[in-house]
Scaffold this motif. Structure first.
Motif, mmCIF file in Angstrom:
data_model
loop_
_atom_site.group_PDB
_atom_site.id
_atom_site.type_symbol
_atom_site.label_atom_id
_atom_site.label_comp_id
_atom_site.label_asym_id
_atom_site.label_seq_id
_atom_site.Cartn_x
_atom_site.Cartn_y
_atom_site.Cartn_z
ATOM 1 N N ALA A 137 0.835 -1.196 0.000
ATOM 2 C CA ALA A 137 0.000 0.000 0.000
ATOM 3 C C ALA A 137 0.872 1.249 0.000
ATOM 4 O O ALA A 137 0.603 2.215 0.712
ATOM 5 N N GLY A 138 1.917 1.198 -0.805
ATOM 6 C CA GLY A 138 2.849 2.330 -0.828
ATOM 7 C C GLY A 138 2.682 3.222 -2.045
ATOM 8 O O GLY A 138 3.351 4.243 -2.167
ATOM 9 N N GLN A 155 1.190 5.853 -4.938
ATOM 10 C CA GLN A 155 0.713 7.222 -4.755
ATOM 11 C C GLN A 155 -0.731 7.421 -5.222
ATOM 12 O O GLN A 155 -1.319 8.470 -4.980
ATOM 13 N N THR A 165 -2.106 8.024 -8.050
ATOM 14 C CA THR A 165 -2.260 9.257 -8.843
ATOM 15 C C THR A 165 -3.557 9.270 -9.652
ATOM 16 O O THR A 165 -4.266 10.270 -9.676
ATOM 17 N N ARG A 166 -3.861 8.143 -10.302
ATOM 18 C CA ARG A 166 -5.032 8.124 -11.180
ATOM 19 C C ARG A 166 -6.339 8.303 -10.399
ATOM 20 O O ARG A 166 -7.268 8.945 -10.857
ATOM 21 N N LYS A 182 -4.634 5.206 -0.607
ATOM 22 C CA LYS A 182 -5.750 4.535 -1.278
ATOM 23 C C LYS A 182 -6.508 3.582 -0.344
ATOM 24 O O LYS A 182 -7.717 3.404 -0.472
ATOM 25 N N PRO A 220 7.995 6.346 -4.543
ATOM 26 C CA PRO A 220 8.245 4.987 -4.052
ATOM 27 C C PRO A 220 8.921 4.132 -5.127
ATOM 28 O O PRO A 220 8.677 4.326 -6.328
ATOM 29 N N ASP A 221 9.757 3.188 -4.696
ATOM 30 C CA ASP A 221 10.583 2.439 -5.662
ATOM 31 C C ASP A 221 9.882 1.221 -6.273
ATOM 32 O O ASP A 221 10.531 0.280 -6.704
ATOM 33 N N GLY A 222 8.536 1.259 -6.309
ATOM 34 C CA GLY A 222 7.778 0.190 -6.970
ATOM 35 C C GLY A 222 7.381 -0.896 -5.970
ATOM 36 O O GLY A 222 7.968 -1.001 -4.890
ATOM 37 N N HIS A 223 6.388 -1.728 -6.350
ATOM 38 C CA HIS A 223 5.976 -2.758 -5.377
ATOM 39 C C HIS A 223 7.086 -3.772 -5.135
ATOM 40 O O HIS A 223 7.116 -4.459 -4.118
ATOM 41 N N VAL A 255 -3.321 -3.235 -2.345
ATOM 42 C CA VAL A 255 -4.396 -2.615 -1.570
ATOM 43 C C VAL A 255 -5.629 -2.295 -2.423
ATOM 44 O O VAL A 255 -6.734 -2.166 -1.905
ATOM 45 N N LYS A 285 -8.515 1.765 -9.533
ATOM 46 C CA LYS A 285 -7.390 2.487 -10.136
ATOM 47 C C LYS A 285 -7.773 3.922 -10.490
ATOM 48 O O LYS A 285 -6.965 4.831 -10.344
#
Ligand code: UTP
Length: 476
Positions: A108-109, A111, A113-114, A121, A214-217, A253, A408
């Protein structure tokens, strides 16, 4: 006065031509300087320079596409378990849960954005009747498993600097929705800087801060193996191991339909000796925008849709069905041992690049610029890139109406929006009721609390067959 900190930072930045990051240094307060210095210290500029230099290098998966075959797979029961294979898997999965060998992780890191929501979220109210948040729905699924199998279950939640403080406050304020505080391990993932597409220079978000995201899941691997947990000096992986956990169920998430800790999926995983099992849906169109799980040699890989040439995507088997059909929906089971092994190998997870619009501070004027076209390169790791490192990896095919409805997009969007996801929850629960002989009238919203039933199996016997649902109803 001679500024030692500035001099030291310049020494670090100069070899990589990133001195511009100190353009506004002299106008910052001491606290702001400390903050900026800490951000700069965390960056591996040599790695960043290499990533930027390689930004147009074709992804490894592109070279795999031509040899791609379908992965070994199992099919999740579409209705209550009927076949004996599914029954065996279910029993094996339940046994693991009773033995306390499985834990779960929620990432759940992102952002978000969409979606355009002003909070993490997970705090989005999505329950069609209850208005429960995504976080509450996920936590209650874990709590349902704790109650059913009589065993405490560690629950890892990965946040990022963008979501951490508010998530911690929200979960603490809601007493972890019934889970024991000691069982919730909150891990904050790392970040990566965004660099200018034209020059590779790191962008400043403001005069005293870098443009970090964040550096991706895939950041989960590092977060699990480096973050110290609140319960002690251990990393999360060490905590999981010390608690006898062998399997980690992963989900994101945004998808409220996911069957967290599904016994059937756990069973397929363990019965096939897989170290990494992924849920997939069958693509309806060769060009569907999902990651494609494929087999090359004896390994599984995900090839992103953007890396799959159209002629390969269109290939069909003799029965007319797609050869590359397995679309990943980001639900996985990892062996803890696999995570441990890969966490020691720096190259286990490569970085992917994406060109994005990133707001930045103009170095001449100090003003914020909001670009209308992509201006930056971002770097992210994806957790599914662990697949080729896993022995005996398999996929489990699920049907979207019962497993997949990710939130999303912003309200009003035609798909994966709050309205469609809420409706998908209601439709799934209506079908569970039907399997129990209960009919909901058309247009009625139905929602079943995970604590009442978290699967059609769990619903059996809880409501009388033949009953009718005439108005919006929340079963709790
Ligand atoms: P997405 O890639 O869909 O991103 O993440 P997002 O943040 O939800 O939304 P956009 O793209 O900004 O609109 C899929 C899942 O992976 C998690 C997200 O929280 C979501 O659960 N994620 C993503 C992370 O935990 N960390 C990341 O760095 C990226």
């Amino acid at each position: 006065m001679f500024d030692t900190m500035k001099t030291q930072l310049l020494e670090k930045l100069a070899p990589f031509r990133q001195e511009h990051l100190l353009t506004f240094w002299d106008s910052l307060t001491a606290a702001e300087q400390q903050h900026l210095a800490a951000q700069i210290e965390q960056i591996d500029f040599a790695q960043l320079a290499q990533l930027y230099a390689d930004r147009d290098k074709p992804a490894e998966s592109l070279t795999l596409a031509d040899r791609a075959a379908e992965p070994p797979f199992e099919q999740f029961s579409t209705v209550r378990r009927s076949t004996s294979g599914a029954g065996n898997a279910y029993a094996a999965g339940e046994e693991l849960l009773r033995q306390g060998k499985a834990a779960a992780v929620l990432v759940a890191g992102g952002q978000g954005t969409r979606l355009g929501f002003d909070h993490p979220k997970g705090m989005y109210p999505i329950g069609p009747v209850s208005g429960k948040t995504l976080f509450q729905i996920h936590f209650e699924k874990v709590l349902a498993a704790v109650r059913r199998y009589g065993h405490r279950i560690p629950y890892c939640v990965m946040t990022s600097p963008a979501t951490h403080a508010e998530t911690v406050e929200f979960l603490t304020g809601n007493k972890f929705f019934g889970l024991k505080e000691d069982d919730v391990l909150i891990l904050c993932q790392g970040t990566m800087p965004a660099v200018s597409m034209d020059s590779g220079k790191v962008l400043l978000a403001d005069k005293g801060g870098l443009a970090l995201s964040p550096d991706g899941h895939g950041g989960m691997l590092k977060a699990l193996s480096f973050s110290r947990t609140a319960c002690g000096r251990q990393t999360a992986l060490e905590t999981l191991k010390s608690r006898g956990i062998e399997y980690l169920f992963y989900n994101q998430v945004d998808n409220p339909l996911v069957r967290i800790l599904s016994p059937e999926m756990l069973g397929y995983h363990v019965l096939s000796g897989s170290e990494l099992t992924s849920q997939v849906i069958r693509k309806t169109n060769p060009l569907d925008k999902v990651g494609n799980v494929v087999k090359v040699g004896d390994k599984l890989y995900v090839i992103e849709y953007s890396d799959l040439p159209n002629d390969v995507a269109e290939r069909r088997k003799s029965d007319g069905s797609l050869q590359i059909w397995a679309g990943s929906i980001a639900v996985h089971i990892f062996n803890v041992e696999l995570l441990e092994r890969c966490s020691k190998i720096a190259s286990s997870l490569p970085f992917h690049t994406a060109r994005k619009k990133v707001s930045y501070t103009d170095l001449q004027t100090g003003e914020t610029v909001k670009p209308s076209e992509p201006n930056a390169v971002k770097f992210e790791r994806f957790i599914f890139d662990l697949l080729p490192s896993a022995k005996n990896a398999i996929v489990v095919e699920v049907d979207p109406p019962n497993h997949y409805a990710p939130l999303k997009n912003a309200p009003g969007s035609p798909e994966f929006s709050p309205e469609t996801v809420s409706a998908d929850i209601s439709a799934m629960h209506t079908s569970w009721l039907e399997q129990s002989g209960v009919k909901a009238a058309d247009g009625v919203n139905v929602e079943i609390s995970p604590l009442f039933a978290d699967s059609p199996e769990a619903l059996a016997g809880k409501i009388a067959a033949g009953a009718a649902v005439e108005k919006d109803t929340y079963f709790e």
